[in-house]
Design a protein around this motif. Structure first.
Motif, PDB file in Angstrom:
ATOM      1  N   ASP A  52       2.514   7.996 -11.824  1.00 41.26           N
ATOM      2  CA  ASP A  52       2.532   8.398 -10.414  1.00 41.26           C
ATOM      3  C   ASP A  52       2.990   7.219  -9.568  1.00 41.26           C
ATOM      4  OD1 ASP A  52       2.155   9.586  -7.980  1.00 41.26           O
ATOM      5  OD2 ASP A  52      -0.035   9.385  -8.000  1.00 41.26           O
ATOM      6  N   THR A  53       4.020   7.438  -8.753  1.00 47.68           N
ATOM      7  CA  THR A  53       4.557   6.347  -7.932  1.00 47.68           C
ATOM      8  C   THR A  53       3.900   6.278  -6.562  1.00 47.68           C
ATOM      9  OG1 THR A  53       6.349   7.817  -7.218  1.00 47.68           O
ATOM     10  CG2 THR A  53       6.778   6.372  -9.099  1.00 47.68           C
ATOM     11  N   GLY A  54       3.055   7.214  -6.233  1.00 49.48           N
ATOM     12  CA  GLY A  54       2.307   7.147  -4.988  1.00 49.48           C
ATOM     13  C   GLY A  54       3.176   7.371  -3.761  1.00 49.48           C
ATOM     14  N   PHE A  55       2.721   6.814  -2.635  1.00 48.71           N
ATOM     15  CA  PHE A  55       3.413   6.967  -1.358  1.00 48.71           C
ATOM     16  C   PHE A  55       3.801   5.587  -0.819  1.00 48.71           C
ATOM     17  CE2 PHE A  55       0.942  10.839  -1.714  1.00 48.71           C
ATOM     18  CZ  PHE A  55       1.835  11.808  -1.286  1.00 48.71           C
ATOM     19  N   PRO A  56       4.833   5.523   0.016  1.00 52.65           N
ATOM     20  CA  PRO A  56       5.206   4.234   0.621  1.00 52.65           C
ATOM     21  C   PRO A  56       4.036   3.642   1.393  1.00 52.65           C
ATOM     22  CG  PRO A  56       6.918   5.879   0.996  1.00 52.65           C
ATOM     23  CD  PRO A  56       5.741   6.612   0.414  1.00 52.65           C
ATOM     24  N   GLY A  57       3.844   2.352   1.228  1.00 51.00           N
ATOM     25  CA  GLY A  57       2.768   1.678   1.935  1.00 51.00           C
ATOM     26  C   GLY A  57       1.430   1.704   1.228  1.00 51.00           C
ATOM     27  N   PHE A  58       1.371   2.366   0.054  1.00 51.39           N
ATOM     28  CA  PHE A  58       0.145   2.443  -0.723  1.00 51.39           C
ATOM     29  C   PHE A  58       0.423   1.972  -2.148  1.00 51.39           C
ATOM     30  CE2 PHE A  58      -0.413   5.436   2.707  1.00 51.39           C
ATOM     31  CZ  PHE A  58      -1.743   5.273   3.085  1.00 51.39           C
ATOM     32  N   ALA A  59      -0.581   1.372  -2.764  1.00 52.29           N
ATOM     33  CA  ALA A  59      -0.453   0.938  -4.153  1.00 52.29           C
ATOM     34  C   ALA A  59      -0.083   2.135  -5.019  1.00 52.29           C
ATOM     35  CB  ALA A  59      -1.761   0.304  -4.617  1.00 52.29           C
ATOM     36  N   GLY A 106       7.755   1.471  -1.784  1.00 49.62           N
ATOM     37  CA  GLY A 106       7.909   0.608  -0.617  1.00 49.62           C
ATOM     38  C   GLY A 106       6.612  -0.014  -0.198  1.00 49.62           C
ATOM     39  N   GLY A 107       6.715  -1.230   0.343  1.00 52.27           N
ATOM     40  CA  GLY A 107       5.518  -1.947   0.748  1.00 52.27           C
ATOM     41  C   GLY A 107       4.988  -1.538   2.104  1.00 52.27           C
ATOM     42  N   ARG A 108       5.817  -0.817   2.880  1.00 54.28           N
ATOM     43  CA  ARG A 108       5.406  -0.385   4.216  1.00 54.28           C
ATOM     44  C   ARG A 108       5.505   1.127   4.309  1.00 54.28           C
ATOM     45  NH1 ARG A 108       9.511  -3.201   7.966  1.00 54.28           N
ATOM     46  NH2 ARG A 108      10.872  -2.714   6.185  1.00 54.28           N
ATOM     47  N   ALA A 109       4.570   1.731   5.005  1.00 59.46           N
ATOM     48  CA  ALA A 109       4.559   3.194   5.112  1.00 59.46           C
ATOM     49  C   ALA A 109       5.840   3.714   5.744  1.00 59.46           C
ATOM     50  CB  ALA A 109       3.348   3.637   5.929  1.00 59.46           C
ATOM     51  N   ARG A 151       7.799  -4.376  -7.277  1.00 56.37           N
ATOM     52  CA  ARG A 151       6.649  -4.053  -6.427  1.00 56.37           C
ATOM     53  C   ARG A 151       5.504  -3.478  -7.253  1.00 56.37           C
ATOM     54  NH1 ARG A 151      10.945  -2.317  -3.078  1.00 56.37           N
ATOM     55  NH2 ARG A 151      10.618  -0.132  -3.662  1.00 56.37           N
ATOM     56  N   ARG A 152       5.826  -2.655  -8.206  1.00 53.66           N
ATOM     57  CA  ARG A 152       4.781  -2.081  -9.055  1.00 53.66           C
ATOM     58  C   ARG A 152       4.045  -3.166  -9.840  1.00 53.66           C
ATOM     59  NH1 ARG A 152       6.005   1.971 -14.170  1.00 53.66           N
ATOM     60  NH2 ARG A 152       4.076   1.546 -15.304  1.00 53.66           N
ATOM     61  N   LEU A 153       4.789  -4.110 -10.392  1.00 51.45           N
ATOM     62  CA  LEU A 153       4.176  -5.160 -11.206  1.00 51.45           C
ATOM     63  C   LEU A 153       3.327  -6.099 -10.360  1.00 51.45           C
ATOM     64  CD1 LEU A 153       7.245  -5.957 -13.474  1.00 51.45           C
ATOM     65  CD2 LEU A 153       5.165  -4.732 -14.137  1.00 51.45           C
ATOM     66  N   TRP A 154       3.831  -6.439  -9.177  1.00 54.72           N
ATOM     67  CA  TRP A 154       3.051  -7.331  -8.303  1.00 54.72           C
ATOM     68  C   TRP A 154       1.779  -6.624  -7.824  1.00 54.72           C
ATOM     69  CZ3 TRP A 154       2.591 -12.141  -8.241  1.00 54.72           C
ATOM     70  CH2 TRP A 154       2.079 -12.851  -7.147  1.00 54.72           C
ATOM     71  N   ALA A 155       1.868  -5.322  -7.613  1.00 53.51           N
ATOM     72  CA  ALA A 155       0.670  -4.563  -7.241  1.00 53.51           C
ATOM     73  C   ALA A 155      -0.355  -4.580  -8.366  1.00 53.51           C
ATOM     74  CB  ALA A 155       1.057  -3.122  -6.900  1.00 53.51           C
ATOM     75  N   ARG A 156       0.133  -4.568  -9.607  1.00 56.93           N
ATOM     76  CA  ARG A 156      -0.791  -4.634 -10.754  1.00 56.93           C
ATOM     77  C   ARG A 156      -1.524  -5.972 -10.766  1.00 56.93           C
ATOM     78  NH1 ARG A 156      -4.347  -4.728 -13.344  1.00 56.93           N
ATOM     79  NH2 ARG A 156      -4.656  -4.430 -15.591  1.00 56.93           N
ATOM     80  N   ILE A 157      -0.816  -7.038 -10.425  1.00 57.99           N
ATOM     81  CA  ILE A 157      -1.456  -8.356 -10.378  1.00 57.99           C
ATOM     82  C   ILE A 157      -2.477  -8.406  -9.241  1.00 57.99           C
ATOM     83  CG2 ILE A 157      -0.998 -10.796  -9.860  1.00 57.99           C
ATOM     84  CD1 ILE A 157       1.569 -10.505 -11.525  1.00 57.99           C
ATOM     85  N   ALA A 206      -5.524  -6.700 -10.378  1.00 55.83           N
ATOM     86  CA  ALA A 206      -6.305  -7.528 -11.299  1.00 55.83           C
ATOM     87  C   ALA A 206      -7.048  -8.636 -10.566  1.00 55.83           C
ATOM     88  CB  ALA A 206      -5.378  -8.128 -12.355  1.00 55.83           C
ATOM     89  N   CYS A 207      -6.501  -9.055  -9.417  1.00 59.32           N
ATOM     90  CA  CYS A 207      -7.156 -10.102  -8.617  1.00 59.32           C
ATOM     91  C   CYS A 207      -8.199  -9.535  -7.657  1.00 59.32           C
ATOM     92  CB  CYS A 207      -6.112 -10.878  -7.817  1.00 59.32           C
ATOM     93  SG  CYS A 207      -5.000 -11.875  -8.835  1.00 59.32           S
ATOM     94  N   GLY A 208      -8.369  -8.230  -7.656  1.00 50.45           N
ATOM     95  CA  GLY A 208      -9.394  -7.617  -6.823  1.00 50.45           C
ATOM     96  C   GLY A 208      -8.985  -7.369  -5.395  1.00 50.45           C
ATOM     97  N   VAL A 209      -7.672  -7.479  -5.088  1.00 52.31           N
ATOM     98  CA  VAL A 209      -7.208  -7.252  -3.713  1.00 52.31           C
ATOM     99  C   VAL A 209      -6.006  -6.303  -3.738  1.00 52.31           C
ATOM    100  CG1 VAL A 209      -8.091  -9.339  -2.620  1.00 52.31           C
ATOM    101  CG2 VAL A 209      -5.937  -9.427  -3.891  1.00 52.31           C
ATOM    102  N   PRO A 210      -6.213  -5.060  -4.168  1.00 54.62           N
ATOM    103  CA  PRO A 210      -5.068  -4.153  -4.335  1.00 54.62           C
ATOM    104  C   PRO A 210      -4.263  -3.926  -3.066  1.00 54.62           C
ATOM    105  CG  PRO A 210      -7.157  -2.958  -4.443  1.00 54.62           C
ATOM    106  CD  PRO A 210      -7.493  -4.413  -4.503  1.00 54.62           C
ATOM    107  N   ARG A 211      -4.918  -3.975  -1.908  1.00 52.91           N
ATOM    108  CA  ARG A 211      -4.181  -3.737  -0.662  1.00 52.91           C
ATOM    109  C   ARG A 211      -3.243  -4.891  -0.316  1.00 52.91           C
ATOM    110  NH1 ARG A 211      -8.603  -1.026   3.547  1.00 52.91           N
ATOM    111  NH2 ARG A 211      -9.080   0.811   2.250  1.00 52.91           N
ATOM    112  N   ALA A 212      -3.437  -6.049  -0.933  1.00 52.79           N
ATOM    113  CA  ALA A 212      -2.584  -7.218  -0.635  1.00 52.79           C
ATOM    114  C   ALA A 212      -1.340  -7.252  -1.514  1.00 52.79           C
ATOM    115  CB  ALA A 212      -3.386  -8.508  -0.834  1.00 52.79           C
ATOM    116  N   GLY A 213      -1.172  -6.242  -2.374  1.00 52.36           N
ATOM    117  CA  GLY A 213      -0.108  -6.293  -3.371  1.00 52.36           C
ATOM    118  C   GLY A 213       1.235  -5.780  -2.912  1.00 52.36           C
ATOM    119  N   ALA A 214       1.425  -5.581  -1.604  1.00 58.02           N
ATOM    120  CA  ALA A 214       2.723  -5.120  -1.104  1.00 58.02           C
ATOM    121  C   ALA A 214       3.687  -6.296  -1.089  1.00 58.02           C
ATOM    122  CB  ALA A 214       2.579  -4.516   0.288  1.00 58.02           C
TER     123      ALA A 214
END
Length: 619
Positions: A69-76, A81-84, A286-292, A295-303
């Motif tokens: 699932d690729t989700g929606f823009p602005g969401f992990a 996309g990193g912005r909605a 973007r997907r890979l950085w969101a995974r990191i 893993a660091c406990g800050v999923p919203r910062a992964g944009a």
């Protein structure tokens, strides 16, 4: 009269759905006509294309292809996309690179760019650009609260950052209005130069920036050194992840929390003329950085904040005008892939300092794509494409695997210093070089359809790039070396090396192979000459003697005519002084007494180098 229901699809309602197996049977029939007896999956495999990183492009993708699932823009996971709002509100940031050592000239270029479509500046500072104390003059007249500035400072990142931040303060730019990337990239600098820099200085800069400048990023994770060293898309992604993780460790070790540390990084990737691979690479990044971040406990910062730059590797020095087409496709792919900022390098980038015309074209490339093609009106326009989604997924897995290899080796710094990175990239480039040499990967204007009569494009020398670390490769480098030999021969003798094309039979018999041979030899700077009409065993000697060729001749015709005439024509050419007779066709095409064969898939670089050697053209 039959009244059809108004459901919009009724015209197809009476037709049964085609199946994948039915399509494969049609493919089998087409392949059978070309002499390939394959069926089922093998037929589909015959139309597939092998890519780097172990990836394969299939000829057909359909709905059953499953991807995460690729989700929606602005969401992990931020694949879309990193912005909605994506770029739909104002388009991507058009970031123009300016390289030069004179602050006055840089200022002139910056003002011209900003007045004509550029929305941010990317300045080379330090050893390969402006002195840090020249930033104030270079940015004179620039509204710093409106135009973001990105620095490429190399080892002088601390001095350049202090100069820019001081300039914001002096000009009354409020901290919340300043938008910049200070460009500290110690590991990227080490990749470029081999010079190891302490990460502590970059971490201290990030800590200061995070505390006082909410929209300024201190660090850049530049993947261009790995792309320019011959790396594949997955290797570029894997090394950028390893670099980003190394910086996160340094920043959190210096006292920043994880969310603030993520906010201090901007990533830079190459955009090539392979549009689908570029689109997939940016989405996978973007997907890979969101995974990191997860893993660091800050999923919203992964944009991931992304800056895409049209590939220097694909730029050619011969026929540089074709670079306009390459960069247009690359810019389109970067925009469709969701890059936040896009830099289109001028078409004359590899020849020196770009002139005003080239800079204008690079600016207008983004303007046309945004304002006339409306590429940014839709967020993630490639999303939902079965091919793009599958390629994104496969590329993400390949990149993650390489990232883990680097991490197991001790991280990015250790991998650079141990030679792991250099060896891996060199191996990748060696394989790609074989395709380039065999013209399996064509270079228009260089290995395909070169124009030997073109006038050279001359530019003022640019500042010398940083060297000492990973090499900088170019797709045209092998052919450029051959053409340089031809140029030197032309300067010394007044003429280029020549080869005689001995066309046999009617045009329908020889045109295809004669065109192929002509392109091949011109790629090495060798001028093909031929008789206005086809030669025969009786006329070949006289035609060769009149051509002025330098001991080389190529037979060009159909297999049937080779069987009838090739041996006799080859003998006649030798009697007239030809020391080497080629035949355009694969070995075994004819039982002719020829010295060598040239054919699609032969090592053109090796053949051309040998030809120049035999002609006495110095290396």
């Amino acid at each position: 009269m039959t009244v059809l229901p108004d459901d919009g699809l009724s015209l197809a309602a009476e037709f049964p759905d085609a199946t994948h197996e039915q399509w494969q049977r049609l493919v089998e029939g087409v392949l059978r006509k070309s002499g390939k007896e394959v069926s089922g999956e093998a037929a589909e495999d015959a139309l597939s294309t092998k890519l780097e990183d172990g990836l394969t492009t299939r000829p057909l993708y359909t709905a059953p292809e499953t991807v995460p699932d690729t989700g929606f823009p602005g969401f992990a996971p931020f694949v879309r996309g990193g912005r909605a709002e994506g770029s739909a509100a104002s388009g991507w940031d058009v970031r123009q690179r300016i390289a030069g050592t004179d602050p006055v000239r840089v200022n002139d270029a910056a003002l011209a760019d900003l007045e004509n479509g550029t929305t941010s500046l990317w300045l080379a500072v330090g050893e390969a650009g402006l002195p840090a104390d020249g930033l104030a003059r270079a940015l004179e007249g620039v509204y710093l609260d409106l135009a973001p500035v990105s620095l490429d400072p190399g080892a002088q990142f601390a001095e350049a950052a202090r100069a820019l931040l001081a300039l914001y303060t002096e000009r009354g730019v409020a901290p919340e209005a300043a938008r910049a990337c200070l460009g500290a990239d110690p590991l990227g600098h080490e990749a470029r130069t081999g010079e190891a820099l302490d990460l502590d200085g970059a971490a201290a800069l990030a800590r200061e920036t995070a505390a006082a400048w909410p929209h300024v990023r201190a660090l850049a994770v530049d993947a261009l050194p790995y792309h320019e060293a011959g790396g594949s898309a997955a290797e570029e992604l894997g090394l950028s992840l390893a670099t980003g993780v190394a910086y996160l460790r340094a920043l959190t070790g210096a006292g920043l929390d994880a969310e603030a540390a993520f906010g201090q990084l901007e990533f830079r990737y190459s955009a090539t003329a392979d549009q689908f691979l570029t689109i997939a690479k940016l989405r996978a990044a973007r997907r890979l950085w969101a995974r990191i971040a997860e893993a660091c406990g800050v999923p919203r910062a992964g944009a991931q904040r992304q800056h895409a730059v049209t590939s220097p590797v694909m730029m050619t020095r011969r026929d540089p005008w074709v670079n306009m087409l390459r960069t247009t496709v690359a810019c389109m792919a970067a925009g469709v892939g969701g890059a936040d900022s896009v830099t289109v390098l001028p078409f004359d980038q590899e020849l020196g300092l770009p002139d005003a015309f080239a800079r204008r074209v690079s600016r207008n490339t983004s303007t046309i794509l945004l304002e006339e093609s409306h590429l940014a009106r839709v967020i993630d326009p490639a999303g939902g494409s079965y091919y793009v989604e599958r390629l994104t997924d496969e590329l993400a897995h390949a990149a993650w695997e390489f990232f883990q290899t680097v991490e197991r080796a001790g991280g990015q710094a250790a991998a650079l210093r141990s030679g792991l990175v250099a060896e891996r990239l060199a191996a990748t480039w060696a394989e790609r070089s074989k395709k380039l040499a065999k013209r399996r990967e064509p270079i228009t204007g260089v290995s395909e359809f070169p124009l030997l009569s073109e006038k050279p494009v001359v530019r003022e020398p640019a500042p010398a790039p940083l060297t000492g670390g990973l090499p900088r490769v170019r797709r045209d480098e092998a052919y450029e070396a051959l053409r340089a030999r031809s140029d030197a021969h032309l300067a010394a003798t007044g003429a280029r090396p020549t080869v005689f094309l001995a066309a046999l039979g009617p045009a329908a018999a020889h045109t295809g192979r004669a065109t192929f041979a002509s392109n091949l030899f011109q790629a090495g700077g060798v001028t093909p000459v031929h008789d206005p009409v086809s030669v025969t065993p009786e006329t070949a000697a006289a035609a060769y003697a009149a051509s002025g060729a330098d001991g080389m001749a190529v037979l060009c015709s159909s297999d049937a005519l080779y069987e009838e005439q090739a041996a006799a024509v080859a003998a006649a050419l030798r009697s007239a002084g030809a020391t080497t007779v080629f035949l355009a066709g694969k070995p075994g095409t004819a039982a002719a007494d020829v010295d060598e064969y040239v054919f699609a898939g032969c090592d053109a670089v090796a053949v051309l180098s040998s030809v120049l050697d035999r002609m006495g053209v110095p290396s």
